[in-house]
Design a protein around this motif. Structure first.
Motif, PDB file in Angstrom:
ATOM      1  N   MET A   1       0.842  -1.165   0.000  1.00 52.59           N
ATOM      2  CA  MET A   1       0.000   0.000   0.000  1.00 52.59           C
ATOM      3  C   MET A   1       0.890   1.233   0.000  1.00 52.59           C
ATOM      4  SD  MET A   1      -3.125   1.261   2.408  1.00 52.59           S
ATOM      5  CE  MET A   1      -4.088  -0.089   1.867  1.00 52.59           C
ATOM      6  N   GLU A   2       0.468   2.215  -0.749  1.00 51.39           N
ATOM      7  CA  GLU A   2       1.176   3.500  -0.815  1.00 51.39           C
ATOM      8  C   GLU A   2       0.254   4.579  -0.249  1.00 51.39           C
ATOM      9  OE1 GLU A   2       2.722   6.704  -4.173  1.00 51.39           O
ATOM     10  OE2 GLU A   2       1.794   4.835  -4.819  1.00 51.39           O
ATOM     11  N   ILE A   3       0.763   5.380   0.646  1.00 51.16           N
ATOM     12  CA  ILE A   3       0.027   6.537   1.165  1.00 51.16           C
ATOM     13  C   ILE A   3       0.870   7.756   0.852  1.00 51.16           C
ATOM     14  CG2 ILE A   3      -0.913   7.675   3.196  1.00 51.16           C
ATOM     15  CD1 ILE A   3      -1.276   4.873   4.409  1.00 51.16           C
ATOM     16  N   ARG A   4       0.275   8.695   0.125  1.00 50.97           N
ATOM     17  CA  ARG A   4       1.042   9.866  -0.292  1.00 50.97           C
ATOM     18  C   ARG A   4       0.186  11.127  -0.214  1.00 50.97           C
ATOM     19  NH1 ARG A   4      -0.749  11.560  -5.117  1.00 50.97           N
ATOM     20  NH2 ARG A   4      -1.573  10.082  -6.621  1.00 50.97           N
ATOM     21  N   ALA A   5       0.867  12.249  -0.201  1.00 50.51           N
ATOM     22  CA  ALA A   5       0.182  13.541  -0.213  1.00 50.51           C
ATOM     23  C   ALA A   5      -0.532  13.734  -1.555  1.00 50.51           C
ATOM     24  CB  ALA A   5       1.190  14.667   0.011  1.00 50.51           C
ATOM     25  N   THR A   6      -1.661  14.409  -1.515  1.00 52.05           N
ATOM     26  CA  THR A   6      -2.394  14.686  -2.745  1.00 52.05           C
ATOM     27  C   THR A   6      -1.903  15.978  -3.387  1.00 52.05           C
ATOM     28  OG1 THR A   6      -4.127  15.772  -1.444  1.00 52.05           O
ATOM     29  CG2 THR A   6      -4.514  13.481  -2.084  1.00 52.05           C
ATOM     30  N   THR A   7      -2.199  16.089  -4.662  1.00 48.70           N
ATOM     31  CA  THR A   7      -1.908  17.299  -5.418  1.00 48.70           C
ATOM     32  C   THR A   7      -3.192  17.731  -6.114  1.00 48.70           C
ATOM     33  OG1 THR A   7      -1.358  16.143  -7.463  1.00 48.70           O
ATOM     34  CG2 THR A   7       0.448  16.459  -5.881  1.00 48.70           C
ATOM     35  N   GLU A   8      -3.167  18.871  -6.731  1.00 48.79           N
ATOM     36  CA  GLU A   8      -4.333  19.349  -7.485  1.00 48.79           C
ATOM     37  C   GLU A   8      -4.751  18.346  -8.557  1.00 48.79           C
ATOM     38  OE1 GLU A   8      -6.275  21.999  -6.863  1.00 48.79           O
ATOM     39  OE2 GLU A   8      -5.030  22.402  -5.098  1.00 48.79           O
ATOM     40  N   GLN A   9      -3.806  17.614  -9.116  1.00 56.42           N
ATOM     41  CA  GLN A   9      -4.111  16.641 -10.162  1.00 56.42           C
ATOM     42  C   GLN A   9      -4.900  15.447  -9.620  1.00 56.42           C
ATOM     43  OE1 GLN A   9      -0.961  17.960  -9.755  1.00 56.42           O
ATOM     44  NE2 GLN A   9      -1.164  19.390 -11.446  1.00 56.42           N
ATOM     45  N   ASP A  10      -4.919  15.258  -8.303  1.00 56.64           N
ATOM     46  CA  ASP A  10      -5.640  14.144  -7.684  1.00 56.64           C
ATOM     47  C   ASP A  10      -7.098  14.473  -7.359  1.00 56.64           C
ATOM     48  OD1 ASP A  10      -3.410  12.354  -7.536  1.00 56.64           O
ATOM     49  OD2 ASP A  10      -2.664  13.498  -5.819  1.00 56.64           O
ATOM     50  N   PHE A  11      -7.541  15.683  -7.645  1.00 52.59           N
ATOM     51  CA  PHE A  11      -8.870  16.124  -7.224  1.00 52.59           C
ATOM     52  C   PHE A  11      -9.968  15.154  -7.653  1.00 52.59           C
ATOM     53  CE2 PHE A  11     -12.843  18.453  -7.793  1.00 52.59           C
ATOM     54  CZ  PHE A  11     -13.015  18.996  -6.533  1.00 52.59           C
ATOM     55  N   ASP A  12     -10.047  14.802  -8.922  1.00 47.62           N
ATOM     56  CA  ASP A  12     -11.116  13.926  -9.415  1.00 47.62           C
ATOM     57  C   ASP A  12     -11.064  12.546  -8.763  1.00 47.62           C
ATOM     58  OD1 ASP A  12     -12.147  15.921 -11.061  1.00 47.62           O
ATOM     59  OD2 ASP A  12     -11.015  15.244 -12.812  1.00 47.62           O
ATOM     60  N   VAL A  13      -9.866  12.004  -8.600  1.00 46.42           N
ATOM     61  CA  VAL A  13      -9.711  10.697  -7.964  1.00 46.42           C
ATOM     62  C   VAL A  13     -10.113  10.783  -6.493  1.00 46.42           C
ATOM     63  CG1 VAL A  13      -8.018   8.945  -7.275  1.00 46.42           C
ATOM     64  CG2 VAL A  13      -7.936   9.936  -9.559  1.00 46.42           C
ATOM     65  N   PHE A  14      -9.708  11.848  -5.816  1.00 44.91           N
ATOM     66  CA  PHE A  14     -10.034  12.054  -4.407  1.00 44.91           C
ATOM     67  C   PHE A  14     -11.549  12.098  -4.228  1.00 44.91           C
ATOM     68  CE2 PHE A  14     -10.763  14.366  -0.527  1.00 44.91           C
ATOM     69  CZ  PHE A  14      -9.715  14.001   0.307  1.00 44.91           C
ATOM     70  N   VAL A  15     -12.236  12.906  -5.023  1.00 42.88           N
ATOM     71  CA  VAL A  15     -13.695  13.054  -4.914  1.00 42.88           C
ATOM     72  C   VAL A  15     -14.388  11.722  -5.199  1.00 42.88           C
ATOM     73  CG1 VAL A  15     -15.727  14.170  -5.928  1.00 42.88           C
ATOM     74  CG2 VAL A  15     -13.694  15.528  -5.401  1.00 42.88           C
ATOM     75  N   ALA A  16     -13.977  11.033  -6.244  1.00 42.02           N
ATOM     76  CA  ALA A  16     -14.596   9.752  -6.580  1.00 42.02           C
ATOM     77  C   ALA A  16     -14.392   8.726  -5.464  1.00 42.02           C
ATOM     78  CB  ALA A  16     -14.019   9.224  -7.891  1.00 42.02           C
ATOM     79  N   ALA A  49      -4.586   7.041  -0.314  1.00 38.89           N
ATOM     80  CA  ALA A  49      -4.053   5.697  -0.117  1.00 38.89           C
ATOM     81  C   ALA A  49      -4.328   4.880  -1.373  1.00 38.89           C
ATOM     82  CB  ALA A  49      -4.701   5.041   1.092  1.00 38.89           C
ATOM     83  N   LEU A  50      -3.289   4.211  -1.855  1.00 35.58           N
ATOM     84  CA  LEU A  50      -3.400   3.406  -3.072  1.00 35.58           C
ATOM     85  C   LEU A  50      -2.973   1.973  -2.776  1.00 35.58           C
ATOM     86  CD1 LEU A  50      -1.512   6.042  -5.159  1.00 35.58           C
ATOM     87  CD2 LEU A  50      -3.928   5.561  -5.429  1.00 35.58           C
ATOM     88  N   ALA A  51      -3.723   1.028  -3.316  1.00 34.28           N
ATOM     89  CA  ALA A  51      -3.361  -0.388  -3.230  1.00 34.28           C
ATOM     90  C   ALA A  51      -3.294  -0.917  -4.651  1.00 34.28           C
ATOM     91  CB  ALA A  51      -4.385  -1.164  -2.415  1.00 34.28           C
ATOM     92  N   ASP A  52      -2.159  -1.425  -5.035  1.00 34.19           N
ATOM     93  CA  ASP A  52      -1.940  -1.893  -6.403  1.00 34.19           C
ATOM     94  C   ASP A  52      -2.274  -0.812  -7.423  1.00 34.19           C
ATOM     95  OD1 ASP A  52      -1.114  -4.442  -5.572  1.00 34.19           O
ATOM     96  OD2 ASP A  52      -3.204  -5.094  -5.373  1.00 34.19           O
ATOM     97  N   GLY A  53      -1.968   0.452  -7.081  1.00 35.00           N
ATOM     98  CA  GLY A  53      -2.190   1.564  -7.983  1.00 35.00           C
ATOM     99  C   GLY A  53      -3.607   2.097  -8.013  1.00 35.00           C
TER     100      GLY A  53
END
Length: 61
Positions: A1-16, A49-53
């Motif tokens: 598992m990868e846990i990383r800080a978000t960026t503006e480019q992650d907005f759509d993924v974060f909301v979904a 948080a990402l698991a297998d991408g």
């Protein structure tokens, strides 16, 4: 598992990911940011948080 800080480019993924976690369906985003609540979200203060991408969790302040 990868846990990383978000960026503006992650907005759509974060909301979904948040909507999936709470079994909600996002409404069509308002012009320029997805509505009142989402416009207040500071992506530089969140994590993804990402698991297998694939996104599996979020957190924000």
């Amino acid at each position: 598992m990868e846990i990383r800080a978000t960026t503006e480019q992650d907005f759509d993924v974060f909301v979904a990911t948040v909507h999936t976690a709470f079994a909600r369906f996002p409404e069509a985003p308002a012009e320029g940011g997805g509505g009142l609540w989402w416009s207040a979200l500071e992506m530089d203060r969140g994590v993804l948080a990402l698991a297998d991408g694939r996104p599996v969790g979020t957190a924000a302040a």
